[in-house]
Design a protein around this motif. Structure first.
Motif, mmCIF file in Angstrom:
data_model
loop_
_atom_site.group_PDB
_atom_site.id
_atom_site.type_symbol
_atom_site.label_atom_id
_atom_site.label_comp_id
_atom_site.label_asym_id
_atom_site.label_seq_id
_atom_site.Cartn_x
_atom_site.Cartn_y
_atom_site.Cartn_z
ATOM 1 N N ALA A 85 47.982 43.794 41.233
ATOM 2 C CA ALA A 85 48.698 43.834 42.402
ATOM 3 C C ALA A 85 49.295 42.833 43.673
ATOM 4 O O ALA A 85 50.222 43.215 43.740
ATOM 5 N N SER A 86 48.968 41.663 43.211
ATOM 6 C CA SER A 86 49.634 40.338 43.895
ATOM 7 C C SER A 86 51.051 39.973 42.895
ATOM 8 O O SER A 86 52.459 40.192 43.247
ATOM 9 N N PHE A 87 51.004 40.257 41.695
ATOM 10 C CA PHE A 87 52.049 40.039 40.850
ATOM 11 C C PHE A 87 53.067 41.192 40.757
ATOM 12 O O PHE A 87 54.262 40.794 41.874
ATOM 13 N N GLY A 88 52.825 42.630 40.940
ATOM 14 C CA GLY A 88 53.521 43.199 41.937
ATOM 15 C C GLY A 88 54.476 43.385 43.064
ATOM 16 O O GLY A 88 55.694 44.057 42.956
ATOM 17 N N SER A 89 53.269 42.047 44.387
ATOM 18 C CA SER A 89 53.848 42.436 44.769
ATOM 19 C C SER A 89 55.373 41.188 44.872
ATOM 20 O O SER A 89 55.930 41.388 45.978
#
Length: 183
Positions: free
Chosen positions: A124-128
């Motif tokens: 999720a953080s990589f997506g952000s």
């Protein structure tokens, strides 16, 4: 006062010189900071739409204005939702609300202290981070603006990702140590 690129350089320099600072910092703290930044962004966006004379603290000049960014078509649904579902769609929410939901997800996942939860949080953080690159491009090249609140959220997202990576490393080391003890 340093400009946006100078702030990012200083932040990156500090980050690479002092990685232990970030390994000590838990993802929940960065997520809480992200919630605060997103809440302020929502406050500005809401008041800027409600009152055309609203002047936010982050509106420093014509080229440094968060209100201008949040009122733009890219301030809701990342500028993409309106193209697919329309401007009035329930899915076309302020980016700040998406940010709050993201940071809450990170806090929930980080509560598990398990590798699977950390991997999901990392994803999720990589997506952000991908979202940050997209929004930073729009900010600089399309809107030709510098949004202090936006840059703050980019810094929070980068730091959050790094702290999640550090958490993953510590979870891997703990698992390896546990398996060595059992042998």
């Amino acid at each position: 006062l340093p400009s946006g690129p100078q702030l990012i350089f200083l932040f990156s320099f500090f980050f690479f010189q002092h990685p232990s600072f970030f390994s000590m910092a838990v993802p929940k703290l960065w997520a809480l900071l992200g919630i605060l930044v997103s809440c302020y962004a929502f406050y500005v966006e809401h008041n800027a739409h409600k009152d055309p004379t609203f002047q936010a603290a982050c509106d420093i000049s014509a080229q440094v204005s968060c209100s201008k960014v949040f009122k733009s078509p890219y301030g809701r649904g990342f500028g993409l939702v309106r193209l697919v579902f329309g401007e009035d769609s329930i899915l076309n929410q302020p980016n700040s609300l998406v940010g709050i939901a993201f940071y809450l997800l990170i806090i929930i996942l980080d509560s598990f202290k398990a590798r699977w939860a950390n991997n999901l949080a990392l994803l999720a953080s990589f997506g952000s981070l991908i979202g940050c690159v997209y929004l930073a491009y729009l900010l600089y090249f399309v809107l030709e603006d510098l949004c202090v609140v936006c840059v703050a959220s980019y810094i929070v997202n980068i730091t959050l990702f790094v702290s999640l990576l550090n958490r993953r490393t510590s979870l891997s080391k703990a698992k390896a140590a546990k398996s060595q003890k059992s042998n």
